[in-house]
Scaffold this motif. Structure first.
Motif, PDB file in Angstrom:
ATOM      1  N   ILE A   1       0.851  -1.185   0.000  1.00 38.01           N
ATOM      2  CA  ILE A   1       0.000   0.000   0.000  1.00 38.01           C
ATOM      3  C   ILE A   1       0.887   1.235   0.000  1.00 38.01           C
ATOM      4  N   LYS A   2       0.568   2.183  -0.846  1.00 34.62           N
ATOM      5  CA  LYS A   2       1.295   3.456  -0.933  1.00 34.62           C
ATOM      6  C   LYS A   2       0.304   4.570  -0.653  1.00 34.62           C
ATOM      7  N   ILE A   3       0.745   5.578   0.058  1.00 38.76           N
ATOM      8  CA  ILE A   3      -0.097   6.738   0.345  1.00 38.76           C
ATOM      9  C   ILE A   3       0.528   7.955  -0.306  1.00 38.76           C
ATOM     10  N   PHE A   4      -0.306   8.708  -1.010  1.00 40.12           N
ATOM     11  CA  PHE A   4       0.139   9.928  -1.684  1.00 40.12           C
ATOM     12  C   PHE A   4      -0.632  11.105  -1.129  1.00 40.12           C
ATOM     13  N   GLN A   5       0.086  12.159  -0.752  1.00 45.30           N
ATOM     14  CA  GLN A   5      -0.537  13.390  -0.282  1.00 45.30           C
ATOM     15  C   GLN A   5       0.237  14.563  -0.866  1.00 45.30           C
ATOM     16  N   PRO A   6      -0.409  15.335  -1.740  1.00 48.84           N
ATOM     17  CA  PRO A   6       0.285  16.500  -2.303  1.00 48.84           C
ATOM     18  C   PRO A   6       0.743  17.460  -1.206  1.00 48.84           C
ATOM     19  N   HIS A   7       1.866  18.112  -1.438  1.00 44.46           N
ATOM     20  CA  HIS A   7       2.408  19.086  -0.501  1.00 44.46           C
ATOM     21  C   HIS A   7       1.384  20.181  -0.213  1.00 44.46           C
ATOM     22  N   LYS A   8       1.229  20.544   1.037  1.00 45.18           N
ATOM     23  CA  LYS A   8       0.300  21.594   1.484  1.00 45.18           C
ATOM     24  C   LYS A   8      -1.145  21.300   1.086  1.00 45.18           C
ATOM     25  N   SER A   9      -1.543  20.036   1.191  1.00 43.91           N
ATOM     26  CA  SER A   9      -2.903  19.634   0.843  1.00 43.91           C
ATOM     27  C   SER A   9      -3.468  18.755   1.942  1.00 43.91           C
ATOM     28  N   ASN A  10      -4.783  18.823   2.137  1.00 42.69           N
ATOM     29  CA  ASN A  10      -5.449  17.922   3.076  1.00 42.69           C
ATOM     30  C   ASN A  10      -5.897  16.642   2.384  1.00 42.69           C
ATOM     31  N   HIS A  11      -5.806  16.602   1.059  1.00 37.97           N
ATOM     32  CA  HIS A  11      -6.234  15.415   0.304  1.00 37.97           C
ATOM     33  C   HIS A  11      -5.172  14.331   0.402  1.00 37.97           C
ATOM     34  N   MET A  12      -5.635  13.095   0.505  1.00 38.15           N
ATOM     35  CA  MET A  12      -4.734  11.953   0.594  1.00 38.15           C
ATOM     36  C   MET A  12      -5.337  10.814  -0.209  1.00 38.15           C
ATOM     37  N   LYS A  13      -4.493   9.990  -0.806  1.00 34.85           N
ATOM     38  CA  LYS A  13      -4.962   8.827  -1.541  1.00 34.85           C
ATOM     39  C   LYS A  13      -4.083   7.639  -1.187  1.00 34.85           C
ATOM     40  N   ALA A  14      -4.732   6.521  -0.873  1.00 38.96           N
ATOM     41  CA  ALA A  14      -4.026   5.265  -0.633  1.00 38.96           C
ATOM     42  C   ALA A  14      -4.337   4.355  -1.812  1.00 38.96           C
ATOM     43  N   PHE A  15      -3.317   3.637  -2.294  1.00 38.00           N
ATOM     44  CA  PHE A  15      -3.552   2.756  -3.440  1.00 38.00           C
ATOM     45  C   PHE A  15      -2.616   1.559  -3.397  1.00 38.00           C
ATOM     46  N   CYS A  16      -3.000   0.520  -4.107  1.00 39.58           N
ATOM     47  CA  CYS A  16      -2.201  -0.702  -4.217  1.00 39.58           C
ATOM     48  C   CYS A  16      -1.054  -0.451  -5.177  1.00 39.58           C
ATOM     49  N   THR A  17       0.153  -0.782  -4.763  1.00 32.17           N
ATOM     50  CA  THR A  17       1.317  -0.561  -5.629  1.00 32.17           C
ATOM     51  C   THR A  17       1.403  -1.594  -6.745  1.00 32.17           C
ATOM     52  N   SER A  21      -5.297   0.094  -7.577  1.00 36.36           N
ATOM     53  CA  SER A  21      -6.646   0.257  -7.023  1.00 36.36           C
ATOM     54  C   SER A  21      -6.637   1.191  -5.826  1.00 36.36           C
ATOM     55  N   ALA A  22      -7.659   2.054  -5.764  1.00 34.06           N
ATOM     56  CA  ALA A  22      -7.817   2.948  -4.609  1.00 34.06           C
ATOM     57  C   ALA A  22      -8.212   2.124  -3.390  1.00 34.06           C
ATOM     58  N   LEU A  23      -7.649   2.462  -2.242  1.00 31.10           N
ATOM     59  CA  LEU A  23      -7.895   1.722  -1.005  1.00 31.10           C
ATOM     60  C   LEU A  23      -8.379   2.657   0.096  1.00 31.10           C
ATOM     61  N   PRO A  24      -9.101   2.109   1.091  1.00 34.59           N
ATOM     62  CA  PRO A  24      -9.528   2.921   2.226  1.00 34.59           C
ATOM     63  C   PRO A  24      -8.332   3.534   2.949  1.00 34.59           C
ATOM     64  N   ASN A  25      -8.554   4.706   3.552  1.00 30.38           N
ATOM     65  CA  ASN A  25      -7.498   5.351   4.322  1.00 30.38           C
ATOM     66  C   ASN A  25      -8.093   6.275   5.360  1.00 30.38           C
ATOM     67  N   LEU A  26      -7.349   6.489   6.418  1.00 25.50           N
ATOM     68  CA  LEU A  26      -7.763   7.399   7.485  1.00 25.50           C
ATOM     69  C   LEU A  26      -7.201   8.787   7.216  1.00 25.50           C
ATOM     70  N   VAL A  34     -11.991   7.299   4.700  1.00 23.20           N
ATOM     71  CA  VAL A  34     -12.361   7.435   3.294  1.00 23.20           C
ATOM     72  C   VAL A  34     -12.346   6.040   2.679  1.00 23.20           C
ATOM     73  N   VAL A  35     -13.497   5.627   2.145  1.00 19.66           N
ATOM     74  CA  VAL A  35     -13.615   4.309   1.519  1.00 19.66           C
ATOM     75  C   VAL A  35     -14.010   4.519   0.055  1.00 19.66           C
ATOM     76  N   PRO A  36     -13.062   4.386  -0.876  1.00 22.41           N
ATOM     77  CA  PRO A  36     -13.398   4.528  -2.290  1.00 22.41           C
ATOM     78  C   PRO A  36     -14.438   3.472  -2.689  1.00 22.41           C
ATOM     79  N   VAL A  37     -15.518   3.890  -3.298  1.00 18.97           N
ATOM     80  CA  VAL A  37     -16.611   2.985  -3.632  1.00 18.97           C
ATOM     81  C   VAL A  37     -16.137   1.857  -4.549  1.00 18.97           C
TER      82      VAL A  37
END
Length: 75
Positions: A1-17, A21-26, A34-37
């Protein structure tokens, strides 16, 4: 699992390396789950109750429920 968060952003995305696929993340220090549908494999009982970020939506984002729908990838 990899987590990406742009610099100075509150947005975050977790995905399978392996497959991307998008994955749930806190987020928000664990206050928001956040649970991607697309990662669910069961029927969804809850319907959306808000449409966020509409000040930045595409100009064609109106009445999308009225356009043609495909049950699978169109041929």
């Amino acid at each position: 699992i990899k987590i990406f968060q742009p610099h100075k952003s509150n947005h975050m995305k977790a995905f399978c390396t392996n497959c991307g696929s998008a994955l749930p993340n806190l987020q928000m220090d664990g206050k928001l789950l956040v649970v991607p549908v697309g990662c669910l494999d069961t029927q969804l009982e809850k319907r959306p109750n808000a449409h966020i970020f509409i000040s930045n939506k595409a100009n064609w984002d109106e009445s999308l429920e009225k356009i043609y729908k495909f049950g699978r990838f169109p041929e």
